[in-house]
Design a protein around this motif. Sequence first.
Motif, PDB file in Angstrom:
ATOM      1  N   LYS A  40       0.978  -1.279   0.033  1.00 52.34           N
ATOM      2  CA  LYS A  40       0.084  -0.086  -0.245  1.00 52.34           C
ATOM      3  C   LYS A  40       0.949   1.059   0.000  1.00 52.34           C
ATOM      4  CE  LYS A  40      -4.344  -1.758   1.949  1.00 52.34           C
ATOM      5  NZ  LYS A  40      -4.146  -3.151   1.562  1.00 52.34           N
ATOM      6  N   ASP A  41       2.018   1.111   0.532  1.00 49.88           N
ATOM      7  CA  ASP A  41       2.911   2.427   0.273  1.00 49.88           C
ATOM      8  C   ASP A  41       4.316   1.928  -0.155  1.00 49.88           C
ATOM      9  OD1 ASP A  41       4.422   1.539   2.643  1.00 49.88           O
ATOM     10  OD2 ASP A  41       2.903   2.174   3.837  1.00 49.88           O
ATOM     11  N   VAL A  42       5.135   3.097  -0.632  1.00 50.46           N
ATOM     12  CA  VAL A  42       6.299   3.033  -1.128  1.00 50.46           C
ATOM     13  C   VAL A  42       7.114   3.952  -1.036  1.00 50.46           C
ATOM     14  CG1 VAL A  42       5.504   3.725  -3.532  1.00 50.46           C
ATOM     15  CG2 VAL A  42       7.554   2.250  -3.522  1.00 50.46           C
ATOM     16  N   LEU A  43       8.493   3.739  -0.756  1.00 49.64           N
ATOM     17  CA  LEU A  43       9.566   4.667  -0.664  1.00 49.64           C
ATOM     18  C   LEU A  43      10.490   4.700  -2.105  1.00 49.64           C
ATOM     19  CD1 LEU A  43      11.530   6.737   0.823  1.00 49.64           C
ATOM     20  CD2 LEU A  43      12.833   4.628   1.663  1.00 49.64           C
ATOM     21  N   GLU A  44      10.608   5.505  -2.646  1.00 53.66           N
ATOM     22  CA  GLU A  44      11.551   5.508  -3.778  1.00 53.66           C
ATOM     23  C   GLU A  44      12.665   6.259  -3.503  1.00 53.66           C
ATOM     24  OE1 GLU A  44      12.000   7.527  -8.451  1.00 53.66           O
ATOM     25  OE2 GLU A  44      10.452   8.213  -7.485  1.00 53.66           O
ATOM     26  N   ILE A  45      13.650   5.538  -3.440  1.00 51.52           N
ATOM     27  CA  ILE A  45      15.316   5.844  -3.163  1.00 51.52           C
ATOM     28  C   ILE A  45      15.866   6.518  -4.630  1.00 51.52           C
ATOM     29  CG2 ILE A  45      17.514   5.265  -2.597  1.00 51.52           C
ATOM     30  CD1 ILE A  45      16.108   3.343  -0.566  1.00 51.52           C
ATOM     31  N   GLY A  46      16.461   7.551  -4.564  1.00 50.10           N
ATOM     32  CA  GLY A  46      16.960   8.460  -5.765  1.00 50.10           C
ATOM     33  C   GLY A  46      15.575   8.644  -6.353  1.00 50.10           C
ATOM     34  N   CYS A  47      14.971   9.587  -5.894  1.00 51.18           N
ATOM     35  CA  CYS A  47      13.601  10.189  -6.362  1.00 51.18           C
ATOM     36  C   CYS A  47      13.824  11.194  -7.485  1.00 51.18           C
ATOM     37  CB  CYS A  47      12.721  10.568  -5.430  1.00 51.18           C
ATOM     38  SG  CYS A  47      13.438  11.901  -4.659  1.00 51.18           S
ATOM     39  N   GLY A  48      15.073  11.603  -7.760  1.00 50.15           N
ATOM     40  CA  GLY A  48      15.380  12.911  -8.714  1.00 50.15           C
ATOM     41  C   GLY A  48      14.526  13.768  -8.648  1.00 50.15           C
ATOM     42  N   SER A  49      14.047  14.349  -9.871  1.00 49.45           N
ATOM     43  CA  SER A  49      13.204  15.569  -9.557  1.00 49.45           C
ATOM     44  C   SER A  49      11.772  15.302  -9.710  1.00 49.45           C
ATOM     45  CB  SER A  49      13.621  16.231 -10.898  1.00 49.45           C
ATOM     46  OG  SER A  49      13.438  15.571 -12.004  1.00 49.45           O
ATOM     47  N   GLY A  50      11.237  14.076  -9.156  1.00 48.14           N
ATOM     48  CA  GLY A  50       9.734  13.950  -8.790  1.00 48.14           C
ATOM     49  C   GLY A  50       8.915  13.641  -9.813  1.00 48.14           C
ATOM     50  N   HIS A  51       9.414  13.117 -10.835  1.00 50.81           N
ATOM     51  CA  HIS A  51       8.607  13.016 -12.003  1.00 50.81           C
ATOM     52  C   HIS A  51       7.617  11.578 -11.773  1.00 50.81           C
ATOM     53  CE1 HIS A  51       9.240  16.105 -14.744  1.00 50.81           C
ATOM     54  NE2 HIS A  51      10.610  15.729 -14.642  1.00 50.81           N
ATOM     55  N   LEU A  52       8.328  10.422 -11.247  1.00 50.66           N
ATOM     56  CA  LEU A  52       7.656   9.475 -10.895  1.00 50.66           C
ATOM     57  C   LEU A  52       6.787   9.677  -9.603  1.00 50.66           C
ATOM     58  CD1 LEU A  52       7.380   6.325 -11.923  1.00 50.66           C
ATOM     59  CD2 LEU A  52       9.389   5.911 -10.154  1.00 50.66           C
ATOM     60  N   ALA A  53       7.251  10.385  -8.813  1.00 44.52           N
ATOM     61  CA  ALA A  53       6.571  10.879  -7.660  1.00 44.52           C
ATOM     62  C   ALA A  53       4.869  11.300  -8.121  1.00 44.52           C
ATOM     63  CB  ALA A  53       7.288  11.946  -6.812  1.00 44.52           C
ATOM     64  N   LYS A  54       5.322  12.252  -9.187  1.00 44.77           N
ATOM     65  CA  LYS A  54       4.055  12.914  -9.542  1.00 44.77           C
ATOM     66  C   LYS A  54       2.807  11.700  -9.646  1.00 44.77           C
ATOM     67  CE  LYS A  54       3.480  14.613 -13.411  1.00 44.77           C
ATOM     68  NZ  LYS A  54       4.149  15.458 -14.710  1.00 44.77           N
ATOM     69  N   HIS A  55       3.360  10.870 -10.459  1.00 40.74           N
ATOM     70  CA  HIS A  55       2.130   9.866 -10.981  1.00 40.74           C
ATOM     71  C   HIS A  55       1.698   8.913  -9.559  1.00 40.74           C
ATOM     72  CE1 HIS A  55       2.401  10.089 -15.088  1.00 40.74           C
ATOM     73  NE2 HIS A  55       3.728  10.375 -14.982  1.00 40.74           N
ATOM     74  N   PHE A  56       2.510   8.585  -8.744  1.00 35.10           N
ATOM     75  CA  PHE A  56       2.398   7.641  -7.526  1.00 35.10           C
ATOM     76  C   PHE A  56       1.505   8.786  -6.570  1.00 35.10           C
ATOM     77  CE2 PHE A  56       5.819   4.620  -8.412  1.00 35.10           C
ATOM     78  CZ  PHE A  56       5.007   3.660  -7.870  1.00 35.10           C
ATOM     79  N   ILE A  57       1.634   9.984  -6.617  1.00 36.02           N
ATOM     80  CA  ILE A  57       1.007  10.734  -5.345  1.00 36.02           C
ATOM     81  C   ILE A  57      -0.460  10.742  -5.980  1.00 36.02           C
ATOM     82  CG2 ILE A  57       0.624  13.303  -4.838  1.00 36.02           C
ATOM     83  CD1 ILE A  57       3.919  13.225  -4.433  1.00 36.02           C
ATOM     84  N   ASN A  58      -0.706  10.779  -7.325  1.00 36.02           N
ATOM     85  CA  ASN A  58      -2.036  10.660  -7.638  1.00 36.02           C
ATOM     86  C   ASN A  58      -2.699   9.516  -7.941  1.00 36.02           C
ATOM     87  OD1 ASN A  58      -2.273  13.694  -8.110  1.00 36.02           O
ATOM     88  ND2 ASN A  58      -1.030  13.278 -10.068  1.00 36.02           N
ATOM     89  N   SER A  59      -2.286   8.313  -7.040  1.00 34.62           N
ATOM     90  CA  SER A  59      -2.516   6.812  -7.255  1.00 34.62           C
ATOM     91  C   SER A  59      -3.192   6.517  -5.986  1.00 34.62           C
ATOM     92  CB  SER A  59      -1.589   6.287  -7.818  1.00 34.62           C
ATOM     93  OG  SER A  59      -0.662   5.851  -6.794  1.00 34.62           O
TER      94      SER A  59
END
Length: 247
Positions: A40-59
């Motif tokens: 149900k939750d995830v930590l992304e290590i080496g998240c860089g400038s947050g592009h993958l984050a954007k998709h996860f945050i909306n999921s």
Amino acid sequence: MQSLYSNGFENIYDDMYQTFIDYKDEFEFYSTIIKEHQKKDVLEIGCGSGHLAKHFINSSVSYYGMDLSDDMVQLSKKRNPSGTFYKGDMTNFTLNQTFDAIIITARTTSYLLSNKAIHNSIQNIKNHLNEKGVFCFDFIDANRFFPIIKDGKTIIHEAEIQNKLYSRTSYMKPTIEKENFMFQWNATYYKIEEEKKILLTEDQSEVRAFTKNEWQLFLELNDFEILNSIDRKSYAFDTYVVVAQKK
Ligand SMILES: C[S@@+](CC[C@H](N)C(=O)[O-])C[C@H]1O[C@@H](n2cnc3c(N)ncnc32)[C@H](O)[C@@H]1O
């Protein structure tokens, strides 16, 4: 490549890599794995400038990001004001929480140059995973990549974004005298204006590729079971994605 992650150069990374990486596709790939394992939750290590984050945050998966570079963390926060981002080094980090899944994407494992750095990272990751937590990461496959760059290889990548044109000339060659499967990656970044190449920055890094067997043993020795190895080509490299579970 490390110098591209801070001191203003993170903006060049941000511009260029959104043309190299299809982050929507990355999100679909990694979120499918996370959901398959009912995490149900995830930590992304080496998240860089947050592009993958954007998709996860909306999921429906709760997302947390961490990066070694303060400038990358700031860029991630700017892109995702509602997101949670930490500054941290995967070889030595303590967060006051544990996660169902931890991911490391875009070949960030290439920066784990020593076996000690790998053991430390896997131990830290294990300590931050819940019971039966999933660790999923990719790596450059030395078996397929080293024959290509054996005698040294120059590769040019161009990126066009919002009327800006960039070009990167990379020279890659294995440094086989080293103890691991290292290669030298010398990159020169240009912007192109009115057909003229203007030098932006140069970066000389030593990075690491791996064999599947190496990761098998690293994970086994640190009490992870490999669930799956997925052959997944990325924009410039032959890579594998490993899905492992904390025993
Ligand atoms: C190739 S970029 C990938 C960024 C992002 N995942 C993406 O897909 O765009 C590698 C990232 O890992 C970060 N990084 C490098 N070494 C790290 C470490 N030891 N711990 C945490 N992050 C690290 C860099 O600052 C950079 O943002």
